[in-house]
Design a protein around this motif. Structure first.
Motif: not given
Length: 460
Positions: A77-86
């Motif tokens: 959802x953003x450029x950052x790791x950890x922003x994945x939908x799940x």
């Protein structure tokens, strides 16, 4: 421009679906809410950032609802790791939020669809405590095409928010005004390159309409119709530990209060098909055609401008409504922004799209050759931008953003959801939306892309 009044909207009777409860909160024949704030989020990066921010502050007692036509658990959802939908939804679950999802089960991947990805999305979220249902209550060959999200914060309805539009939580959508494409690309036809540029729109809604969007989700969730008629799919779900028992939703809270300083009237328009004998929705046993009815009524009122952004604009029958308006009102002009090329390679998928559009555009140009203009988009590198937006602005007074395309399928066969807005305050909403879109397409925003005319060009 004049025309900022609710006569643009359908009445409850004109919705012609007495089984739904979407209009039950309103007096008489009213079928819309007032006192809302509607904010267009142009392109996927803006929507995903807003959704990320709304979910990241959700916790114990809060309710998160979403629907998807296509979903990828790993989409950021953003450029950052950890922003994945799940991951974003997983953190909300860990904080105590209640997450529910209705994801279209989809047709087989052998036909280019996403059944396997949706199975994975459901399993990963259910492992973390969400309740995700793979919904195949559609006509043969049909789809659940609604794209919505609702976050209701326990004890603080003033923060409640809903999102409605054309953007799914999947790869390929997180683009911005530069139109360089989503880093997690979704393959399209070869003209769009390895990282296809993507233009789309979603609305962020606050105020009483949030409860209406929630009602759309609740009607589908609470419907008694089995999620699938296929015993093979049921066996597959059982084998994969994908629970298909829908937990009851918590009681629905009151609508949020009107938003101070804003008076956007919002009407939700929907398409639901009539499923057939022995197979129907509790909330729409004969289907619902309020998308088709809403557009048709509003187009009859338009006098000066129809501005359309659409993925398809297919077919002679669908062009009848537009051609009729052009004939009825000699001062009416039609401007459309469409994809330069279809999204798929291969004659089986490509040729029908080209033929359907040619028929529609020829009809419109023949009807009013001096009042029709159609454009496609390219980014600054000359790569075509795929236009997936579903936006219609009439006379700078009535404007819709939704999941429905201007084609027969969206008006009759698939589930769809669109939000029509009339600004009862200063009347500027629809005009500002149109000018914001034009500014991006005309390269008047920093980093945006200029348009490239495609057939037919304007002769004004």
């Amino acid at each position: 421009m004049s025309g900022a009044d609710v006569d643009w909207f359908l009445t409850a009777a004109e919705r012609d679906n007495p089984a739904t409860r979407i209009d039950a909160a309103y007096d008489g024949d009213r079928a819309w809410s007032c006192g809302n704030l509607a904010e267009p989020l142009i392109d996927g990066a803006a929507y995903f950032r807003a959704l990320y921010d709304a979910i990241e502050v959700a916790g114990a007692g809060d309710l998160i609802l979403f629907t998807d036509w296509q979903g990828n658990p790993g989409e950021r959802l953003t450029d950052d790791p950890g922003s994945e939908v799940v991951e974003v939804l997983g953190r909300a679950l860990a904080r105590g939020a209640d997450v529910r999802g209705l994801v279209w089960r989809s047709h087989t991947g052998l036909l280019g669809y996403s059944a396997e990805e949706h199975q994975e999305l459901g399993q990963l979220l259910q492992e973390r405590g969400a309740d995700i249902q793979l919904d195949m209550r559609v006509r043969r060959g049909g789809a659940h095409h609604q794209k919505l999200a609702v976050i209701r914060y326990a004890g603080d309805p003033g923060r409640d928010v809903a999102f409605v539009g054309g953007i799914d939580l999947c790869h390929g959508r997180r683009d911005d005004a530069r139109h360089l494409g989503d880093p997690q690309a979704e393959p399209l036809s070869e003209e769009y390159g390895e990282r296809p540029p993507w233009h789309d729109v979603q609305l962020r809604l606050r105020g009483p309409v949030v409860r209406d969007v929630e009602t759309v989700f609740r009607e589908r969730w609470e419907d008694s119709t089995p999620l699938t008629r296929s015993p093979l799919r049921r066996l597959r779900d059982r084998a994969s530990d994908l629970d298909d028992e829908r937990r009851p939703l918590p009681p629905q809270g009151p609508a949020p209060d009107p938003v101070t300083g804003h008076d956007h009237a919002v009407q939700l328009l929907r398409t639901y098909p009539r499923l057939g004998p022995g197979w129907s929705y509790d909330f729409a046993p004969d289907g619902e055609r309020s998308v088709a009815r809403g557009y048709t009524k509003a187009l009859h009122r338009a006098r000066s401008l129809v501005y359309l952004e659409d993925q398809f604009l297919w077919g002679e029958q669908m062009s009848d409504v537009l051609a009729g308006a052009l004939v009825e009102h000699p001062g009416l002009h039609f401007v459309a922004v469409l994809p330069l090329f279809p999204d798929q390679d291969g004659w089986f998928r490509r040729d029908p799209q080209v033929l359907g559009r040619m028929r529609a555009l020829r009809r419109l140009v023949a009807t009013a050759p001096e009042r029709v203009a159609v454009y496609g988009l390219e980014n600054r590198a000359g790569t075509p931008v795929y236009v997936h937006a579903k936006v219609c602005v009439l006379d700078d007074a009535w404007a819709t953003v939704g999941s429905d395309n201007f084609c027969r399928r969206s008006w009759t066969n698939d589930s769809e959801l669109s939000a029509a807005v009339v600004d009862l305050g200063d009347g500027s909403y629809a005009r500002r939306l149109r000018l914001r879109l034009a500014a991006e397409h005309l390269d008047r925003l920093e980093g945006s892309c200029p348009p490239t005319p495609t057939w037919p060009t304007s002769r004004r």
